[in-house]
Write an enzyme that holds these catalytic residues in place. Structure first.
Site, PDB file in Angstrom:
ATOM      1  N   SER A   7      38.588  44.643  43.681  1.00 29.68           N
ATOM      2  CA  SER A   7      38.529  43.188  43.602  1.00 29.68           C
ATOM      3  C   SER A   7      37.188  42.596  44.053  1.00 29.68           C
ATOM      4  O   SER A   7      36.143  42.891  43.491  1.00 29.68           O
ATOM      5  CB  SER A   7      39.691  42.611  44.419  1.00 29.68           C
ATOM      6  OG  SER A   7      39.934  41.272  44.074  1.00 29.68           O
ATOM      7  N   ASP A  65      48.717  43.524  36.524  1.00 30.96           N
ATOM      8  CA  ASP A  65      47.540  42.692  36.772  1.00 30.96           C
ATOM      9  C   ASP A  65      46.963  42.280  35.416  1.00 30.96           C
ATOM     10  O   ASP A  65      46.057  42.922  34.879  1.00 30.96           O
ATOM     11  CB  ASP A  65      46.513  43.474  37.594  1.00 30.96           C
ATOM     12  CG  ASP A  65      45.331  42.629  38.028  1.00 30.96           C
ATOM     13  OD1 ASP A  65      45.277  41.443  37.650  1.00 30.96           O
ATOM     14  OD2 ASP A  65      44.458  43.151  38.748  1.00 30.96           O
ATOM     15  N   HIS A  98      47.818  43.506  41.369  1.00 31.46           N
ATOM     16  CA  HIS A  98      46.370  43.524  41.560  1.00 31.46           C
ATOM     17  C   HIS A  98      45.954  44.533  42.636  1.00 31.46           C
ATOM     18  O   HIS A  98      45.054  45.336  42.421  1.00 31.46           O
ATOM     19  CB  HIS A  98      45.910  42.113  41.922  1.00 31.46           C
ATOM     20  CG  HIS A  98      44.437  41.984  42.084  1.00 31.46           C
ATOM     21  ND1 HIS A  98      43.541  42.291  41.070  1.00 31.46           N
ATOM     22  CD2 HIS A  98      43.675  41.573  43.142  1.00 31.46           C
ATOM     23  CE1 HIS A  98      42.312  42.075  41.498  1.00 31.46           C
ATOM     24  NE2 HIS A  98      42.363  41.647  42.746  1.00 31.46           N
TER      25      HIS A  98
END
Length: 237
Positions: A133, A187, A214
């Site tokens: 991320s 995700d 995610h």
């Protein structure tokens, strides 16, 4: 894996890594520390968790970065650093500037320089970089702003739905870096977009974790560890 060969991995068909238990964990040496890292003349204090196997020489280093709502603690909680150390590698998890126990902040345009300086301070030579991320804003410029020398800085890349993948699309085809593109199949936004971009890397392997979101490594640590174990075994010292 030959250049240009892109494959999809099914974690359910991969070998399970060696199990962790109390006896195994006693064979590991863990150190928590804060190191001073100089970035453009400013000294930052960066918090580090490091785990290695006692009385052995690790093959090479694995650097764990983290997402915006997370820190190095997540890799301790799911024992990724312990698994990696038990497999014979040097496991290093850091709190990026402004997160966790690394209280200093800095300008985003210095993110690549921060990683470069941190590697030097920790004597991490060509580590595998695990980057979920938000940490893509550090790992992607560090690796791909200068694609021709990418493999001088890392021997492998494990992106987990990182940000900013679209910024370096033009450079990906120039890079022969072994890459494990891990993503939770639930995700649908950042995960789907980053996967589409990163699979343009010639040596990318697609590693979906079915039913995970995610932060797929937290949703299904067993699947993540199987994939990581498989990937690391393919890499040369």
């Amino acid at each position: 894996m030959a250049s240009g060969e892109q494959i999809t991995l099914d974690f359910t068909k991969l070998e399970a890594p060696p199990a962790l238990n109390d006896e195994v964990e006693k064979s590991l040496s863990a150190v928590s520390k804060t190191v001073n890292v100089s970035v453009s003349g400013k000294e930052l204090k960066i918090y580090v968790e490091e785990v290695v196997k006692k009385d052995s020489t690790p093959r090479f280093g694995i650097l764990f970065l983290h997402g915006m709502r997370f820190s190095s603690k997540n890799w301790l909680d799911i024992k990724s650093v312990c698994h990696v150390a038990n497999w014979g590698y040097r496991a290093v998890a850091v709190d990026l500037p402004g997160y966790g126990k690394s209280v200093n902040t800095m300008a985003p345009e210095l993110n690549s320089e921060l990683l470069q300086s941190l590697m030097r301070v920790l004597d991490l030579q060509r580590p595998v970089i695990v980057s979920p991320s938000m940490s893509g804003s550090f790992s992607l410029p560090y690796l791909f702003e200068k694609p021709g020398s990418c493999q001088d800085r890392s021997r492998g890349y494990v992106p987990v739905a990182p940000v900013l993948t679209e910024k370096f699309v033009a450079n990906y085809k120039q890079v022969e870096l072994p890459t494990l593109v891990v993503v939770g199949t639930n995700d649908k936004m950042l995960g789907a977009e980053s996967t589409k971009n990163l699979m343009q890397l010639p040596r990318a392997q697609y590693a979906p974790i079915e039913g995970a979101g995610h932060a797929c490594y937290l949703d299904n640590p067993d699947a993540f560890h199987r994939l990581l174990f498989f990937f690391l075994q393919q890499l040369k010292d």
